[in-house]
Scaffold this motif. Structure first.
Motif, short mmCIF file in Angstrom:
data_model
loop_
_atom_site.label_atom_id
_atom_site.label_comp_id
_atom_site.label_asym_id
_atom_site.label_seq_id
_atom_site.Cartn_x
_atom_site.Cartn_y
_atom_site.Cartn_z
N ARG A 48 0.83 -1.20 0.00
CA ARG A 48 0.00 0.00 0.00
C ARG A 48 0.87 1.25 0.00
NH1 ARG A 48 -4.18 -1.75 4.68
NH2 ARG A 48 -5.00 -3.56 3.63
N PRO A 49 0.33 2.33 -0.61
CA PRO A 49 1.12 3.55 -0.59
C PRO A 49 1.32 4.03 0.84
CG PRO A 49 -1.13 3.97 -1.36
CD PRO A 49 -0.97 2.49 -1.25
N SER A 50 2.45 4.61 1.10
CA SER A 50 2.70 5.01 2.47
C SER A 50 2.06 6.36 2.77
CB SER A 50 4.19 5.07 2.74
OG SER A 50 4.39 4.93 4.13
N HIS A 51 2.00 6.71 4.03
CA HIS A 51 1.50 8.02 4.43
C HIS A 51 2.26 8.45 5.67
CE1 HIS A 51 -0.79 5.89 7.50
NE2 HIS A 51 -1.41 5.20 6.57
N PHE A 52 2.07 9.71 6.06
CA PHE A 52 2.95 10.26 7.10
C PHE A 52 2.84 9.54 8.44
CE2 PHE A 52 0.32 12.86 9.96
CZ PHE A 52 -0.88 12.86 9.27
N ILE A 53 1.66 8.98 8.72
CA ILE A 53 1.53 8.30 10.01
C ILE A 53 2.28 6.97 9.99
CG2 ILE A 53 -0.11 7.15 11.57
CD1 ILE A 53 -1.98 9.49 11.20
N ARG A 56 2.12 9.80 22.27
CA ARG A 56 2.31 10.93 21.36
C ARG A 56 1.08 11.08 20.47
NH1 ARG A 56 7.26 10.88 17.10
NH2 ARG A 56 6.50 12.47 15.65
N GLN A 57 0.52 12.28 20.46
CA GLN A 57 -0.68 12.54 19.66
C GLN A 57 -0.30 13.01 18.25
OE1 GLN A 57 -4.07 14.92 21.29
NE2 GLN A 57 -3.87 16.14 19.44
N THR A 58 -0.95 12.44 17.24
CA THR A 58 -0.74 12.86 15.86
C THR A 58 -2.10 13.00 15.18
OG1 THR A 58 1.29 11.57 15.85
CG2 THR A 58 0.47 12.32 13.71
N GLU A 59 -2.26 14.06 14.42
CA GLU A 59 -3.57 14.35 13.83
C GLU A 59 -3.59 14.13 12.33
OE1 GLU A 59 -1.63 16.90 14.99
OE2 GLU A 59 -2.11 16.80 17.11
N PHE A 60 -4.76 13.71 11.83
CA PHE A 60 -4.98 13.57 10.39
C PHE A 60 -6.32 14.20 10.04
CE2 PHE A 60 -6.50 9.77 12.57
CZ PHE A 60 -7.78 9.64 12.09
N ALA A 61 -6.53 14.43 8.74
CA ALA A 61 -7.76 15.09 8.30
C ALA A 61 -8.96 14.16 8.41
CB ALA A 61 -7.62 15.57 6.86
N VAL A 120 -4.28 9.00 4.02
CA VAL A 120 -4.16 9.73 5.27
C VAL A 120 -3.34 10.99 5.01
CG1 VAL A 120 -3.44 9.60 7.67
CG2 VAL A 120 -4.12 7.52 6.48
N THR A 121 -3.98 12.14 5.20
CA THR A 121 -3.25 13.40 4.98
C THR A 121 -3.60 14.38 6.09
OG1 THR A 121 -4.99 14.57 3.79
CG2 THR A 121 -3.56 13.13 2.47
N LYS A 122 -3.01 15.55 5.98
CA LYS A 122 -3.31 16.62 6.94
C LYS A 122 -4.21 17.68 6.30
CE LYS A 122 -0.23 16.58 10.73
NZ LYS A 122 -0.81 16.82 12.06
N TYR A 123 -4.69 17.42 5.09
CA TYR A 123 -5.49 18.42 4.40
C TYR A 123 -6.96 18.07 4.43
CZ TYR A 123 -0.82 19.18 2.72
OH TYR A 123 0.53 19.37 2.68
N GLU A 124 -7.78 19.03 4.84
CA GLU A 124 -9.23 18.84 4.81
C GLU A 124 -9.67 18.74 3.36
OE1 GLU A 124 -11.44 18.21 6.93
OE2 GLU A 124 -10.40 18.61 8.81
N SER A 125 -10.49 17.77 3.06
CA SER A 125 -11.01 17.69 1.69
C SER A 125 -12.37 17.02 1.70
CB SER A 125 -10.04 16.91 0.81
OG SER A 125 -9.94 15.59 1.31
N LEU A 126 -12.99 17.02 0.54
CA LEU A 126 -14.31 16.43 0.39
C LEU A 126 -14.15 15.27 -0.58
CD1 LEU A 126 -17.40 16.77 0.92
CD2 LEU A 126 -17.46 18.26 -1.09
N THR A 127 -14.44 14.07 -0.09
CA THR A 127 -14.27 12.88 -0.93
C THR A 127 -15.57 12.57 -1.67
OG1 THR A 127 -12.60 12.00 0.56
CG2 THR A 127 -13.67 10.42 -0.89
N ASP A 128 -15.43 12.22 -2.95
CA ASP A 128 -16.58 11.90 -3.79
C ASP A 128 -17.17 10.55 -3.36
OD1 ASP A 128 -18.38 11.47 -5.81
OD2 ASP A 128 -17.00 12.03 -7.43
#
Ligand code: ATP
Ligand code: MG
Length: 556
Positions: free
Chosen positions: A8-13, A257-262, A318-326
């Protein structure tokens, strides 16, 4: 990393946890948690969080705790707890022995509070909420210190004990952290740790009249459970300094440790438990599990396979950007999964009778047709054949335009799994409406040139079944962009449910509640788990066959 997930593609978390593990942090252990508040049912947004929390633990050989975040007794209940558990299991995740309630830690939290007071890091404040607003100030200007801020620790300890004992009325006193009234982050301006609230709790009943705030409770719960990575949504980012302050000041070691995602936002729906509850209470939907709801139980009832929901969460990333998924992406994942797994059946929604005039006496009485061409192991079922069959009215045109390749006078089509049909005669009623066709049949072994295959059901033995055609619950794409003065309910889609009767091949009677089907050329359907009776299934349309998402991506 497990075999299943390593491509799977990786993400920051994932990258962050991998780095922590590689560096031997927390002894290389990974412990996460999913902390829902039991004040509603889980929705597809929660599924994203669940897939991340449980998924990361799984991938790194760790564990994920399920913890009811029940520090606010209003609106919480055991009904919600049980359904949250059920929905997470359905989605395919398991917390093992690690099921917890925040309420389990109430006593520990009080001990921590007393410790903070004695460290001169907390105090009982007597300002009213109104007064406090004024003291706290605004982000660009420092606030003022509460006159109770520097009262002796023992005085606060005694007052806090009396708060707990029920001496003071609701909201009159509170316990505050002593942090920094000049901080540009308002959450650090002496935030409330405990409030007085006489409200029965679904677990602890009337045992408590003080309740901890989320910001105080959450880090303590994480630390007590040995959570290493506390993953949450972006709105908690500004709370993180307070989270860190709590665990560090109390001296927990190691510290989580707390980490946030959108958050996940979806088109054509709302995703807040409050609003979903309003729809249930207002009768706009039939319940939390109404198949139009973005809840997990609604999706299950609609026929979404859990694997499709997981694939969707993966695709969203998983990103840090708010978005609207179709929502079309979700539907695409559902089709993708059902194409591989759903049993094929034939059902005609708008029947046109066809009489076969030349059916030889030795024609097959039934045809064995594959249950799933994508899966040879699924075998075949027998579909009875006879002199009269039903076809879809729209598969016939008396005067077909150039691009219509299906049945027309003098023209032949392939009948799915059952040879060829040529239309020889059109019968109309007084008003000129076509009421019946006559035709001739040829077996599959003959070479007939056709440009289309249509589905059919035998008239004898056809079962009439109730089918619920669901569409989107709302008629606007982005509900967050609707005018300020409007109510989200103004945008409900009045056509989100149509009930029709379809004529299905006889074997449909054996459909088990919850089972998924593709009605050939029409769409995916599932036998409703609640309303289906033995021998008389009721169907929910899961998705149509048309894949708007794949089309937009130029894939089909
Ligand atoms: P809602 O706003 O729908 O009422 P919530 O955040 O109050 O949801 P919780 O029960 O507190 O609901 O959520 C449990 C966890 O699920 C939290 O960690 C939260 O961050 C996460 N979560 C909630 N909604 C979403 C979403 N839309 N996308 C991703 N994660 C979510
Ligand atoms: Mg919440």
């Amino acid at each position: 990393m497990s075999e299943e997930t390593k491509d799977r593609p990786s993400h920051f978390i994932r990258d962050m946890i991998a780095a922590d593990v590689a560096a031997g942090k927390n002894g290389g252990q990974v412990v996460t948690r999913f902390p829902p508040e039991p004040n509603g049912y889980l929705h597809i947004g929660h599924a994203k969080a669940i897939c991340i929390d449980f998924g990361m633990a799984q991938e790194f050989g760790g564990r994920c705790h399920l913890r009811m975040d029940d520090t606010n007794p209003a609106k919480e209940s055991m009904e919600y707890v049980e359904n949250i558990q059920r929905d997470i299991r359905w989605l395919g995740f398991d917390w093992g022995d690690h099921f917890y309630y925040s309420a389990d830690y109430f006593e520990r939290m009080v001990e921590c509070a007393v410790k903070l007071i004695r460290m001169d890091m907390a105090y009982v404040c007597e300002l009213t909420q109104e007064q406090w607003k004024d003291y706290r100030g605004i982000p660009t200007q420092p606030g003022r210190e509460s006159p109770f801020r520097n009262r002796p620790a023992e005085e606060s300890v005694a007052l806090f004990a009396r708060m707990r004992a029920g001496v003071f009325p609701d909201g009159s006193l509170c316990l505050r952290a002593k942090i920094d009234m000049a901080s540009p982050n308002l959450h650090l301006r002496d935030p409330v740790l405990y409030r007085i609230l006489r409200m029965p709790h679904y677990l602890t009943g009337d045992a408590w009249v003080i309740y901890p705030t989320y910001d105080y409770a959450h880090p303590i719960e994480d630390a007590i459970e040995g959570v290493t990575h506390s993953l949450c949504t972006l709105e908690f980012e500004v709370h993180r300094p307070l989270y860190d302050w709590v665990v560090q000041t109390l001296g927990f070691d190691p510290v989580p440790r707390q980490t946030e995602f959108a958050r996940l936002n979806l088109t054509y729906t709302v995703m807040s438990k409050r609003k979903l509850l309003e729809l249930v209470q207002g009768g706009q939907v039939a319940g939390w599990d109404d198949p139009r709801m973005p809840t997990l139980c609604g999706m299950r009832r609609r026929g979404y396979p859990p694997a499709a929901v997981r694939a969707f969460c993966d695709a969203v990333g998983v990103t840090k950007y708010e978005s609207l998924t179709d929502v079309a992406l979700l539907e695409h994942c559902v089709r993708d999964e059902l194409n591989r797994t759903a049993t094929r059946r034939m059902a005609v929604f708008d029947p046109l009778k066809v009489v076969i005039d030349n059916l030889p006496a030795d024609a097959p009485a039934a045809f064995g047709i594959p249950n799933n061409p994508e899966d040879p192991a699924a075998g075949t079922r027998e579909v009875p054949f006879g002199r009269t069959i039903l076809i879809e009215r729209e598969d016939f045109m008396e005067e077909p335009p150039k691009d219509f390749f299906r049945l027309a006078p003098g023209r032949a089509v392939r009948l799915r799994g059952a040879g060829f049909l040529t239309c020889t005669e059109v019968v109309k009623d007084a008003s000129g409406r076509v009421v019946e066709l006559h035709g001739t049949w040829q077996p599959m072994t003959e070479k007939v040139k056709v440009k289309a295959t249509i589905h059919w059901v035998p008239e004898a033995g056809a079962r009439q079944v109730e089918v619920r055609l669901y569409d989107r619950l709302f008629r606007v794409e982005d509900l967050s962009a609707t005018p300020e003065e409007s109510d989200y309910r103004d945008f409900l889609n009045p056509d989100s449910l149509k009930t029709v009767t379809a004529f299905a091949e006889p074997s449909i009677a054996g459909a088990q509640p919850g089972a998924a089907f593709q009605f050939e050329r029409i769409g995916y359907f599932c036998a409703d788990e609640k309303d289906s009776k033995p021998g008389a299934p009721v169907f929910n349309r899961t998705v149509t066959l048309k894949d708007a998402y794949a089309k937009a991506q130029g894939r089909r």
